[in-house]
Design a protein around this motif. Sequence first.
Motif, short mmCIF file in Angstrom:
data_model
loop_
_atom_site.label_atom_id
_atom_site.label_comp_id
_atom_site.label_asym_id
_atom_site.label_seq_id
_atom_site.Cartn_x
_atom_site.Cartn_y
_atom_site.Cartn_z
N GLU A 1 10.63 -3.48 -4.74
CA GLU A 1 9.47 -3.20 -4.11
C GLU A 1 9.59 -4.11 -2.83
N MET A 2 10.08 -5.14 -2.81
CA MET A 2 10.02 -6.22 -1.78
C MET A 2 11.01 -5.42 -0.66
N CYS A 3 12.07 -4.82 -1.12
CA CYS A 3 12.93 -4.46 -0.24
C CYS A 3 12.32 -3.23 0.50
N ALA A 4 11.36 -2.48 0.04
CA ALA A 4 10.71 -1.50 0.78
C ALA A 4 9.43 -1.91 1.75
N TRP A 5 9.35 -3.13 1.57
CA TRP A 5 8.23 -3.69 2.44
C TRP A 5 8.36 -3.47 3.80
N GLY A 6 9.80 -3.59 4.32
CA GLY A 6 10.06 -3.33 5.76
C GLY A 6 9.72 -1.90 6.26
N PHE A 7 9.93 -0.98 5.27
CA PHE A 7 9.68 0.35 5.77
C PHE A 7 8.11 0.32 6.13
N LEU B 1 0.89 -1.03 0.07
CA LEU B 1 -0.03 0.07 -0.03
C LEU B 1 0.60 1.35 -0.01
N GLY B 2 0.69 2.07 -0.81
CA GLY B 2 1.38 3.31 -0.94
C GLY B 2 2.88 3.37 -1.62
N TYR B 3 3.21 2.23 -1.89
CA TYR B 3 4.47 2.14 -2.58
C TYR B 3 4.88 3.16 -3.73
N SER B 4 4.10 3.50 -4.61
CA SER B 4 4.16 4.17 -5.78
C SER B 4 4.37 5.55 -5.30
N SER B 5 4.06 6.27 -4.14
CA SER B 5 4.13 7.41 -3.50
C SER B 5 5.17 7.33 -2.45
N MET B 6 6.13 6.48 -2.15
CA MET B 6 7.00 6.48 -1.20
C MET B 6 8.11 7.49 -1.63
N PRO C 1 2.81 9.05 2.59
CA PRO C 1 3.86 8.09 2.01
C PRO C 1 4.96 8.05 2.91
N VAL C 2 5.29 6.65 3.10
CA VAL C 2 6.63 6.53 3.66
C VAL C 2 7.76 7.34 3.31
N ASN C 3 8.42 7.90 4.33
CA ASN C 3 9.92 8.64 3.94
C ASN C 3 10.99 7.70 4.39
#
Length: 396
Positions: free
Chosen positions: A196-202, A89-94, A222-224
């Motif tokens: 994308e999978m690397c960003a899941w932890g954030f 969720l929200g990965y495109s706006s990270m 968005p996750v920063n």
Amino acid sequence: MKRSNLQSVNHNQDCAKKLKTIHLPEEGNSFILETLSQHHDKPFPFFKEPKEIGSFSIDEKRQFQNDRRQLRIYTPPSNMKNCHFDLRLGYSSMIKKDESIYNYLNNLLSWIMSNKQTVTNLPSKTNDQKTDKFERLNTDFVCWRGLLTKLACIPYENKEDILLAVINFRGTYYMCEYHTESKVEQIKNETPRQKEMCAWGFKFEQYMTADRNLGVPVTNVPVNTNVEFGSVACTRLGNHSLLFGAEVDCEDLGSTDSNKYVELKTCRITESQRQYENFCKYKLIKWWVQSFLIGVRHIICGFRDDRGLVQYLEDFSVSKIPSIVQETLQQPWRPNVCFNFLKAFLDFIKANIADDSRNVYVFRWQPGSPVTVEKRKDQNFNFLPNWYRKWSAWDN
């Protein structure tokens, strides 16, 4: 949460892996350190309980702040066994930090310069002579926790190689990790799915933590990944004193432990005994070393499926992880081996690096090959910035 490649595997016991020394002109004796686990299977070395001596924050613009503003609080869901967190969720706006900008030790050095009184009052180095001048830090080693974790796991590693540089400046050994050629190639060839999978932890951190003022997670923004909170700790391993920085995920305000920090992880759901054994063998070793080094008591893991949906959470008590591994694996990794090797590696550095800040000593290690050490005078690995070397506080 430090996300590293956690798919390490045990050493092939048939490979003779030795740590070789550089032959310095002023020293005629060579020094060899075995990396095989059986050479370090002896009683656990003296390890002083880590003590936090400071902290810092990195803000949204990647600027160093000498405060705790970025420390998040731990806010678990009401039902840890039934939670549906969508990590996509929200990965495109990270908002992603620029990974091409390598910080080296700069944030840790900035903290040192902002806290001169603290580093002056550290327990003295072995046989250190007190003077009226601020000539050196009262610690043998300065580095990031991530490097110590990788070094401690070498006896059980046969996949990830290591590249680090060491500078002896004013009697303290500064150690800095670099990307190896294989790591650079891995990053270069990452697929969109892998990124994308690397960003899941954030995103998982966003579900599990909250701003201290709000008290509840906010997951629709968005996750920063620019922001960080860092803890600075000191400890002693054998006769080596260490000062290191570590990125910390959050703090459990309801904990009665002396160390209230909590480590957050994600992992694919294990669906078979073999997958669970691989989890114990390959992941728990790095999770345990990473947390034990700084005194973290609990690791909260979100177990997810291949769609990035976290199904349930599990609380791993760091003190119980070695027992879990012992009961699960026929050939378990051993905590004493990890820390005996880490101590031996620090012994090796002290024995082979001269007190000469004009040179950089570069260590390279690949599983199945010996560690090589090279003395360099070029600037490629000279990670100590001039603003730190020329700090006006030195000799005052």
